[in-house]
Design an enzyme around this catalytic site. Structure first.
Site, PDB file in Angstrom:
ATOM      1  N   GLU A  48       0.842  -1.208   0.000  1.00 37.19           N
ATOM      2  CA  GLU A  48       0.000   0.000   0.000  1.00 37.19           C
ATOM      3  C   GLU A  48       0.866   1.243   0.000  1.00 37.19           C
ATOM      4  O   GLU A  48       2.026   1.200   0.367  1.00 37.19           O
ATOM      5  CB  GLU A  48      -0.954   0.037   1.189  1.00 37.19           C
ATOM      6  N   GLU A  69       4.451  -0.354   1.782  1.00 34.95           N
ATOM      7  CA  GLU A  69       4.622  -0.704   0.356  1.00 34.95           C
ATOM      8  C   GLU A  69       4.538  -2.211   0.127  1.00 34.95           C
ATOM      9  O   GLU A  69       4.504  -2.657  -1.013  1.00 34.95           O
ATOM     10  CB  GLU A  69       5.970  -0.215  -0.214  1.00 34.95           C
TER      11      GLU A  69
END
Lengths: 357, 357
Positions: free
Chosen positions: B180, B324
């Site tokens: 994300e 991430e």
């Protein structure tokens, strides 16, 4: 280093400090990469260490890697410290050569080579591909009652380790991983760690392969007797300690660690056996320690004691208690990632990403 | 699963329990392998879980893997919870597409693919290879003062996540990794984790990208106001919670997790944002949880709170706080190793190694 002259003394003499400037450049470069400062945690500190080891930032990716599994037997098994028969050491060497052991699977998975070195197996071994015959002595004496080996034998095993490290690097290895096999070897490891840390035998002695309460109590008693015997001998230099309480594979590991450091490659150290070797190596040659990365926190209590004593944090904690180099081999991927982050990530400027206000 | 009918409801309906028989076979097989019983620790429990997920022992190696980075923006940045400008979300999406971010480096290293999904970025994004346009809304509302999104929007984001998971598996992925990106998203993650665990805002709210004490105090106040507002709304089902306190990328992650579980592939969950999504997913669809593996323990306090609440232990603890998908991507290597150990190691019988006496 020249090949044919490699001995433990020669690698100790060749040790250099880490390159502070390269390490500082790596730390500064990290602050320019597209992430919050410090957000990559352990990958950042490993990257800085790798730059200091290699003397350049970004550091080269430490590949290929070689796991060296040093095998040796232990006279102390006569005292019943383990339920495994001594013949398993030689059987496992054959298993390593055939590619069926855990370390073979993990090394194939992470792209490392495996080399097995007979430095102290009790029985004669058949030649096999990937098996190096460097037997110094066919197993140690029982450290509960007498020195495990002579100082000359300990020195010979240190030399084996140092020359194997030099040969591996000459053959292309850019990371070394410590592995070992030896039925009974958590007993000498506990004795060495107790002697190096000053902690009681009961604190650093663990269940090894999974012994029961009665065997653990017996094992603690064995370690206590060995420590008392060593104290009575009135010697306290590191070589005497290693010879008196160690193992042939442990001595070879100490030489291997210092040999790798002399070659300026990262040495990824596995569990409690390797950490006992590192504790001794750090006394014999303190300048080797900054080249080492603790791969994994073994569940053995001696491992945590040694890590705290050496003030190093392991990369992984997967509750392994196998040895062979298994934990260190899994850590290789993280160590290599740390180098790639420094070499491949975009900077804020290059990527057009705004830094924080 | 049929493709074109994938919605969050359809994947919830498709969820199956793990295959207990395959898991038991894997546990039994572990005891025949050439190592002391239990000596491979976490690799053994992961192998058993993978067998239960796949329904066969030994389980297939979960490769290839796909990291899906869901990106979204957060109205709560108006309250000053982060020093990073909101435009960084879109800039980082471009960085992902160009291959320069940490997750790109780590995914290349571990052999995973990266797919980026715009599910809630505030600005319009240029098309790019590897970027999927699934924007549900151009950023959430400020959850400190009003629901972050409507329940219809939350459901649409859940559907995006579920269908992306189904598509990834249809395209060959055999492991899914949650990623994300969203400036400000540790604030909704803390709010969701506080609501799911019942812990106070101050306990689960952390420094995110590295904010100072004053900003942290402000952020805790924002989370407290959001929680009080949600309580006043008098709703307490999981969808209302997600819509009121969540983020578009968090909702998509929840859908993605359940979607992966419905496809019977392991879902490796990253840090605090992903864990907030998992906490919600576990309420929406508890049967998805056994398919999840916590990849990494983020330094964010909310991560540990969520892990304890869900009773799952992370594979790695590398002090990362990047998101991430970085920590989960590094854990992939360990997860794959767990499958290979079961599939490739020799048994005592086959290797002619004596078992302990």
């Amino acid at each position: 280093m020249t090949f044919d002259a490699v001995s433990f003394d020669s690698v100790v003499a060749a040790l250099q400090p880490l390159d502070d400037q390269a390490a500082r450049q790596a730390a500064e470069h990290h602050d320019r990469l597209t992430k919050p400062r410090g957000a990559l945690g352990r990958l950042e500190s490993l990257g800085v260490q790798l730059a200091g080891i290699a003397g350049v930032s970004p550091p080269p990716v430490p590949e290929p890697a070689t796991v060296v599994v040093f095998a040796g037997d232990h006279g102390v098994v006569a005292d019943g410290v383990t339920p495994w028969p001594q013949e398993v050491t030689a059987q496992m060497v054959a298993n390593f050569a055939a590619g069926g052991a855990a370390i073979n699977v993990l090394a194939r998975h992470t792209g490392a080579d495996v080399l097995v070195v007979d430095v102290g197996v009790a029985s004669a071994l058949d030649p096999a591909p990937g098996l190096l015959a460097r037997n110094v002595r066919r197993g140690t004496a029982n450290l509960a009652v007498e020195p495990a080996m002579t100082q000359d034998e300990a020195r010979a095993a240190l030399d084996v380790g140092a020359s194997v490290a030099a040969d591996a690097v000459a053959g292309g290895a850019r990371a070394l991983i410590t592995g070992e096999m030896g039925i009974g070897n958590t007993t000498p490891a506990a004795a060495l760690i107790a002697a190096c840390t000053g902690l009681p035998a009961a604190t650093v002695t663990g269940r090894g392969t999974g012994i029961d309460d009665a065997t653990l109590a017996l094992k603690v008693g064995v370690v206590e007797r060995a420590l008392a015997r060593f104290r009575n001998e009135g010697e306290d230099d590191a070589l005497a300690l290693l010879a008196s309480l160690g193992g042939l594979e442990i001595a070879a590991l100490a030489g291997f660690i210092v040999g790798g450091a002399a070659e300026r490659v990262p040495v990824i150290v596995d569990g409690v056996i390797a950490l006992s070797a590192l504790a001794v190596a750090a006394r014999l040659a303190p300048a080797a320690l900054p080249y080492c990365i603790a791969g994994h926190r073994s569940t053995e209590p001696g491992a945590t004691a040694a890590l705290e004593h050496l003030r190093i944090e392991p990369v992984l904690d997967l509750e392994l208690r196998l040895g062979e180099g298994s934990g260190a081999c899994l850590a290789l991927t993280v160590v290599q990632a740390a180098a790639k982050v420094l070499g491949e990530m975009a900077t804020f400027d290059a990527a057009g990403v705004s830094d924080k206000g």
